[in-house]
Design an enzyme around this catalytic site. Structure first.
Site, PDB file in Angstrom:
ATOM      1  NE  ARG A   1      53.976  83.541   6.914  1.00 52.09           N
ATOM      2  CZ  ARG A   1      55.158  84.075   6.637  1.00 52.09           C
ATOM      3  NH1 ARG A   1      56.154  83.297   6.234  1.00 52.09           N
ATOM      4  NH2 ARG A   1      55.372  85.368   6.763  1.00 52.09           N
ATOM      5  CE1 TYR A  29      54.163  94.000   4.538  1.00 51.94           C
ATOM      6  CE2 TYR A  29      53.402  93.665   6.790  1.00 51.94           C
ATOM      7  CZ  TYR A  29      54.098  93.229   5.678  1.00 51.94           C
ATOM      8  OH  TYR A  29      54.732  92.018   5.714  1.00 51.94           O
TER       9      TYR A  29
END
Length: 360
Positions: A30, A157
């Site tokens: 990230r 998810y």
């Protein structure tokens, strides 16, 4: 085949292959994201997935951290949930909540609603375009990393419909519908393989597979519903590239919190094993070196909230434990949105400073 500028800094690739390096390569998961003011400025003008789907914007935010610090790799800006989108699911990025699926999979019959054999180039070609554009814009400064979410993490998810501390709905499927779960995992695996192969053909020089929710599985469920698919992805991506006459690239697997699986992961076809911050570097190094595997990690991301002196000290201690051969410095997970960019720079600089004069 696209022609790219020659690579000037190949430290990441050499470390991934356990070759000698002049200094330890370092990047951060990230590293392109919300902690950067310049990313927030782009995000204020564009929807999250619009950035992912617009090669020029994805390239821009991929490049942003490299303008601030001496990183040894870029990682293409995208999201693991572009694959469920390619299967026909709607995914929204909601402020303060994160990814949300308005229509998650509730029952196995819902799998039939998916486009289970998508044309990966048609559905995810924007990622390939972003990779090719970014390789050109990098001008050989550092290697470019491509990535994908792993099957279990994506399945979690798709069923849960959002992030969760337990993913209890998704885990319930493993017990209620084991065969249907394996069918879904197989569908995802096939798409991931084509997606990663496409990324390499587009210009990615190293691949990382994120099994971000490995830690909510126990050893038995991981061995049944995650590990076989992780292994297949590594072997198939490499064989498909070879069969196409394309050079293979190093591959990293990051199975967060899967302490119990470290030995199994070392015995796969992945070249690099990513470690979260809870794993002991010395123990991991012994396992990895016995199989000629490189390691990546694993500073606690929260350490970047400390002082610059503390960051430098903790980084030096970490590097000493891992050693300098077959090692890529990184955080044990991704950057948090409220972190100070200068503290990541301190981490990057500390890795270089304490490893440049070491015996490699």
């Amino acid at each position: 085949m696209t022609s790219f500028p020659p690579l000037k800094n190949d430290l990441l690739l050499r470390a991934a292959r356990c070759e000698k390096v002049e200094r330890i390569p370092v990047w951060a998961m990230r590293q392109a994201g919300r902690y950067l003011p310049e990313f927030r400025e782009v995000r204020s003008k564009h929807d999250f997935f619009t950035i992912c789907r617009t090669p020029e914007l994805a390239c821009e935010v991929t490049m942003q951290p490299l303008r601030r610090m001496d990183l040894d790799a870029a990682i293409i800006f995208s999201d693991i949930l572009v694959i469920p989108q390619a299967l026909g699911m709607t995914v929204e990025m909601k402020p303060g909540k994160g990814p949300t699926f308005p229509g998650p999979l509730l029952l196995p019959e819902d799998i039939k609603k998916l486009n289970t054999t998508p044309d990966v180039t048609a559905e995810l070609g924007y990622v390939f375009e972003a990779i090719t554009l970014t390789r050109q814009k990098l001008e050989g400064k550092v290697p470019l990393i491509g990535f994908s979410g792993a099957p279990w993490t994506l399945m979690a998810y798709m069923i849960e419909g959002q992030s969760s501390s337990t993913f209890s709905k998704a885990r319930a499927w493993l017990y209620r519908y084991p065969e249907e779960s394996k069918s879904l995992l197989g569908i995802l695996t096939n798409v991931i393989i084509d997606y990663l192969v496409g990324q390499v053909k587009a210009g990615a020089q190293l691949l990382q597979l994120f099994e971000s929710h490995a830690g909510i599985l126990g050893a038995k469920t991981f061995n049944e519903f995650s590990l076989p698919y992780l292994k297949l992805i590594a072997s198939k991506v490499k064989s498909k590239l070879s069969d196409a006459g394309h050079a293979t690239v190093p591959m990293t697997v990051f199975a967060k919190d899967a302490h119990y699986a470290l030995e199994d992961l070392v015995n796969t076809d992945y070249d690099v094993i990513g470690l979260d911050w809870t794993i002991d570097p010395i123990m991991a190094s012994k396992l990895a070196s016995s199989k000629g595997k490189a390691l990546q990690g694993n500073l606690d991301p929260a350490a970047l909230y400390g002082s610059e002196e503390s960051i430098a000290s903790l980084t030096k201690a970490m590097v000493k434990q891992f050693g300098t051969r077959g090692y890529i410095a990184n955080l044990g997970h991704g950057m948090y949105p409220d972190m100070v960019p200068e503290h990541l720079k301190k981490f990057v600089d500390a890795v270089h400073t304490c490893s440049e004069n070491s015996e490699n």
